[in-house]
Design a protein around this motif. Sequence first.
Motif, short mmCIF file in Angstrom:
data_model
loop_
_atom_site.label_atom_id
_atom_site.label_comp_id
_atom_site.label_asym_id
_atom_site.label_seq_id
_atom_site.Cartn_x
_atom_site.Cartn_y
_atom_site.Cartn_z
N ILE A 1 0.84 -1.20 0.00
CA ILE A 1 0.00 0.00 0.00
C ILE A 1 0.87 1.25 0.00
N LEU A 2 1.96 1.22 0.76
CA LEU A 2 2.86 2.38 0.82
C LEU A 2 3.48 2.66 -0.54
N HIS A 3 3.97 1.62 -1.21
CA HIS A 3 4.58 1.83 -2.52
C HIS A 3 3.55 2.29 -3.56
N ALA A 4 2.36 1.72 -3.54
CA ALA A 4 1.31 2.14 -4.47
C ALA A 4 0.90 3.58 -4.22
N THR A 5 0.76 3.94 -2.97
CA THR A 5 0.38 5.31 -2.62
C THR A 5 1.48 6.29 -3.02
N LYS A 6 2.72 5.90 -2.78
CA LYS A 6 3.84 6.77 -3.11
C LYS A 6 3.92 7.01 -4.62
N TRP A 7 3.80 5.95 -5.41
CA TRP A 7 3.88 6.11 -6.86
C TRP A 7 2.71 6.88 -7.43
N ALA A 8 1.50 6.52 -7.01
CA ALA A 8 0.32 7.21 -7.54
C ALA A 8 0.30 8.68 -7.11
N GLY A 9 0.67 8.93 -5.86
CA GLY A 9 0.72 10.31 -5.37
C GLY A 9 1.77 11.14 -6.07
N SER A 10 2.93 10.55 -6.31
CA SER A 10 4.00 11.32 -6.97
C SER A 10 3.68 11.60 -8.43
N LEU B 1 -2.09 11.29 1.90
CA LEU B 1 -2.50 11.26 3.31
C LEU B 1 -3.52 10.16 3.59
N MET B 2 -4.43 9.92 2.65
CA MET B 2 -5.38 8.83 2.83
C MET B 2 -4.68 7.48 2.84
N GLY B 3 -3.67 7.32 1.99
CA GLY B 3 -2.90 6.08 2.00
C GLY B 3 -2.19 5.86 3.32
N MET B 4 -1.62 6.92 3.88
CA MET B 4 -0.96 6.82 5.18
C MET B 4 -1.97 6.48 6.27
N PHE B 5 -3.17 7.06 6.17
CA PHE B 5 -4.22 6.77 7.14
C PHE B 5 -4.63 5.30 7.05
N PHE B 6 -4.76 4.76 5.85
CA PHE B 6 -5.12 3.36 5.69
C PHE B 6 -4.04 2.45 6.27
N ILE B 7 -2.79 2.79 6.08
CA ILE B 7 -1.70 1.98 6.62
C ILE B 7 -1.73 2.01 8.14
N ALA B 8 -1.91 3.19 8.72
CA ALA B 8 -1.96 3.32 10.18
C ALA B 8 -3.17 2.59 10.75
N THR B 9 -4.31 2.68 10.07
CA THR B 9 -5.51 2.00 10.54
C THR B 9 -5.34 0.49 10.49
N GLU B 10 -4.76 -0.01 9.41
CA GLU B 10 -4.53 -1.46 9.30
C GLU B 10 -3.60 -1.95 10.40
N GLU B 11 -2.58 -1.18 10.69
CA GLU B 11 -1.64 -1.58 11.74
C GLU B 11 -2.30 -1.58 13.11
N MET B 12 -3.14 -0.58 13.37
CA MET B 12 -3.82 -0.52 14.66
C MET B 12 -4.82 -1.67 14.82
N VAL B 13 -5.53 -2.00 13.75
CA VAL B 13 -6.49 -3.10 13.82
C VAL B 13 -5.75 -4.42 14.02
N GLU B 14 -4.60 -4.56 13.38
CA GLU B 14 -3.83 -5.79 13.49
C GLU B 14 -3.27 -5.97 14.90
N LYS B 15 -2.92 -4.89 15.56
CA LYS B 15 -2.27 -4.99 16.86
C LYS B 15 -3.25 -5.10 18.03
N THR B 16 -4.53 -4.85 17.80
CA THR B 16 -5.49 -4.96 18.89
C THR B 16 -5.79 -6.42 19.17
N ASP B 17 -5.98 -6.73 20.43
CA ASP B 17 -6.35 -8.09 20.82
C ASP B 17 -7.84 -8.26 20.58
N LYS B 18 -8.19 -9.33 19.90
CA LYS B 18 -9.59 -9.58 19.60
C LYS B 18 -10.04 -10.85 20.30
N GLY B 19 -11.26 -10.85 20.72
CA GLY B 19 -11.84 -12.03 21.32
C GLY B 19 -11.54 -12.19 22.80
N LEU B 20 -10.90 -11.24 23.43
CA LEU B 20 -10.63 -11.33 24.85
C LEU B 20 -11.77 -10.64 25.60
#
Length: 88
Positions: free
Chosen positions: A7-16, A53-72
Amino acid sequence: MNTRMKILHATKWAGSVTLLTGIMIFLYGIVSGLMPVTGIGIGTIVGAVMFFLMGMFFIATEEMVEKTDKGLEIPTMPMKPRLYLVKR
């Protein structure tokens, strides 16, 4: 390569590419004196920044969702009777 890097590489290329196109349109509008073309160039530049900025937001959101404990289940504390003093 994990999905965040893709996602970072795609966002970087498309944005540039969009930013470079916007700068060229803006400069063409300035040189030729066409104000509507200048506005389109400014809009394209702002769109490229927002796209990045939207690409960076998607990356940060994905990381936060991945790091949260689920099912506890969070244990609840038993309620203690409380005494409230009311001034009359």
